[in-house]
Write a protein that holds these residues in place. Structure first.
Motif, PDB file in Angstrom:
ATOM      1  N   LEU A  35      33.676 -39.216 -41.578  1.00 51.33           N
ATOM      2  CA  LEU A  35      32.456 -39.849 -42.079  1.00 51.33           C
ATOM      3  C   LEU A  35      32.340 -41.273 -41.538  1.00 51.33           C
ATOM      4  N   TRP A  36      33.461 -42.010 -41.530  1.00 53.13           N
ATOM      5  CA  TRP A  36      33.454 -43.378 -41.001  1.00 53.13           C
ATOM      6  C   TRP A  36      32.975 -43.405 -39.551  1.00 53.13           C
ATOM      7  N   LEU A  81      30.497 -48.738 -45.319  1.00 56.73           N
ATOM      8  CA  LEU A  81      29.881 -47.992 -46.423  1.00 56.73           C
ATOM      9  C   LEU A  81      30.467 -46.597 -46.545  1.00 56.73           C
ATOM     10  N   ALA A  82      31.049 -46.090 -45.457  1.00 52.25           N
ATOM     11  CA  ALA A  82      31.711 -44.790 -45.523  1.00 52.25           C
ATOM     12  C   ALA A  82      32.897 -44.839 -46.494  1.00 52.25           C
ATOM     13  N   GLY A  83      33.543 -45.991 -46.580  1.00 41.71           N
ATOM     14  CA  GLY A  83      34.652 -46.136 -47.512  1.00 41.71           C
ATOM     15  C   GLY A  83      34.205 -45.970 -48.949  1.00 41.71           C
ATOM     16  N   ILE A 125      40.698 -38.138 -47.303  1.00 42.08           N
ATOM     17  CA  ILE A 125      40.818 -39.229 -46.338  1.00 42.08           C
ATOM     18  C   ILE A 125      40.487 -38.747 -44.933  1.00 42.08           C
ATOM     19  N   VAL A 126      40.921 -37.530 -44.580  1.00 42.41           N
ATOM     20  CA  VAL A 126      40.596 -36.985 -43.256  1.00 42.41           C
ATOM     21  C   VAL A 126      39.088 -36.835 -43.099  1.00 42.41           C
ATOM     22  N   VAL A 127      38.433 -36.273 -44.112  1.00 42.58           N
ATOM     23  CA  VAL A 127      36.972 -36.134 -44.056  1.00 42.58           C
ATOM     24  C   VAL A 127      36.319 -37.513 -44.070  1.00 42.58           C
ATOM     25  N   ALA A 154      25.199 -35.779 -39.050  1.00 40.43           N
ATOM     26  CA  ALA A 154      26.625 -35.474 -39.081  1.00 40.43           C
ATOM     27  C   ALA A 154      27.290 -36.114 -40.298  1.00 40.43           C
ATOM     28  N   ALA A 155      26.875 -37.353 -40.619  1.00 37.33           N
ATOM     29  CA  ALA A 155      27.408 -38.021 -41.804  1.00 37.33           C
ATOM     30  C   ALA A 155      27.037 -37.260 -43.070  1.00 37.33           C
ATOM     31  N   ALA A 156      25.814 -36.742 -43.117  1.00 32.01           N
ATOM     32  CA  ALA A 156      25.390 -35.946 -44.267  1.00 32.01           C
ATOM     33  C   ALA A 156      26.250 -34.692 -44.400  1.00 32.01           C
TER      34      ALA A 156
END
Length: 396
Positions: free
Chosen positions: A223-224, A236-238, A217-219, A194-196
């Motif tokens: 991701l976060w 790391l998502a940041g 930012i929404v995406v 899902a992160a990918a």
């Protein structure tokens, strides 16, 4: 670099924000230390443990964490987002855009991560649990370090201020890699997939040169959440989100630069001070010399104080002597060494990595980490300042 090195308007704003932020960060840490060693200690501890619950999808997903975990997992993701923007700017159009400019701080930062880690490992080699904290003394706190050199004014040439900033940014990049590779728990392949998918959406937005920051930012929030549930540390998502923010959109504007300037005050004067306040509190009651000389505390403190100085200065000196890089202009070797000693101020990232390294272990580990980080950072700041003050000011 030449002796005519001058600060660009962007760097002037950056240094101004970092130096003032360093003062606020110090005050927050001092307040945490005072409260945790006063009659208000139970209230301070209760504050850090205030519960917070977030329901997503009408209760389909519930995140229930105390305040300190929300700060470390979510608020610090914003800090890492800003770090990602700074790293991207430096490599695209800043001091690291050209290989000749990047090679010296890059190699110095690598030495400044390796030597402290080796010193820590030397003190803790006998204990596999302790050894998990090898990366704690490997990072430089840019806010504190820049704050000191700005207070010293013209005693520190501009070229060394830029060198220190570049080393700290490289340090942050190295710390991000270390966290991703060595401080990741059990992985969820579904959440990683899902992160990918979120990263693919960010890439598509970047390729289309979409300039609306709120879309990214929404995406990035999605991701976060995926990274949080995947086992990789959520902050790391940041960084990942920041790297996809366009430097230029279809209208010639820079969403990345606008976000960086807008976020800097919030990170410097709110997020990092709150992190310091919730994480720096350590009770000194009942501490003995054995606590101060514990392998974890000693390994961190000496890693920061000696390891950073030897690692950063030693590798930089070797690069310069071999003719592979040039010494920063307008600076003598003593000033250069003093700035390298300041790289041993590792407060924010060191505490953060310490929390990851010994998560779920008894409070004694947390105490040893905080003693080592606070002691090593304080000694590095004092030593670096005294070295730089010994020399007369030079034109910068």
């Amino acid at each position: 670099m030449q002796t005519t090195t001058r600060l660009t308007p962007g760097l002037k704003r950056f240094f101004g924000s970092e130096s003032a932020g360093g003062v606020v960060l110090a005050l927050a840490a001092i307040a945490a230390l005072i409260l945790s060693n006063s009659a208000w200690a139970p209230a301070y501890l209760a504050f850090t443990q205030i519960p917070g619950e977030l329901n997503i999808g009408r209760g389909a997903l519930v995140l229930d964490k105390p305040l300190i975990v929300w700060v470390n997992d979510l608020w610090m993701a914003v800090f890492f987002f800003l770090v990602g923007l700074e790293i991207k700017r430096e490599f695209v159009s800043g001091e690291l855009a050209q290989r000749s400019q990047a090679v010296l701080p890059a190699v110095a930062a690598l030495g400044g991560m390796a030597v402290p880690a080796l010193i820590y490992a030397a003190f803790n080699w006998h204990n596999s649990v302790n050894l998990h904290g090898w990366a704690i003394p490997a990072a430089t706190d840019i806010a504190f370090a820049i704050g000191i050199v700005m207070l010293l004014g013209r005693r520190v040439p501009v070229s060394l201020k830029i060198f220190l900033t570049a080393v700290a940014i490289m340090d942050d990049l190295g710390a991000i890699v270390v966290i991703a590779l060595f401080y990741t728990s059990h992985l969820s392949l579904a959440m990683l997939a899902a992160a990918a998918g979120c990263l693919a959406v960010l890439l598509a937005l970047n390729r289309a040169r979409v300039g609306r920051a709120d879309v990214y930012i929404v995406v990035g929030l999605a991701l976060w959440l995926c990274v949080l549930k995947s086992g990789v540390h959520a902050t790391l998502a940041g960084v990942a989100t920041a790297l996809f923010i366009p430097s230029l959109d279809r209208h010639g504007q820079s969403p990345a630069e606008s976000l960086e300037h807008g976020l800097h005050p919030w990170v410097a004067f709110l997020i990092l001070p709150v992190f310091a306040f919730t994480n720096a509190g350590v009770s000194l009651r009942g501490l003995s010399p054995a606590d101060v000389l514990h392998p974890i505390s000693l390994g961190i403190a000496l890693g920061l104080l000696l390891g950073k100085a030897v690692g950063v200065f030693g590798t930089a000196w070797l690069m310069i002597r071999l003719g592979w890089a040039s010494k920063p202009g307008g600076a003598n070797w003593m000033q250069f060494f003093g700035v390298c000693v300041l790289c041993g101020i590792g407060f924010t990232m060191s505490l953060f990595i310490g929390g990851l390294a010994f998560a779920g272990l008894p409070p004694d580990f947390d105490t040893h980490v905080k003693l080592g980080v606070l002691g090593g950072s304080l000694l590095s700041g004092i030593a670096g300042t005294l070295i730089l003050m010994r020399r007369p000011s030079q034109a910068a």
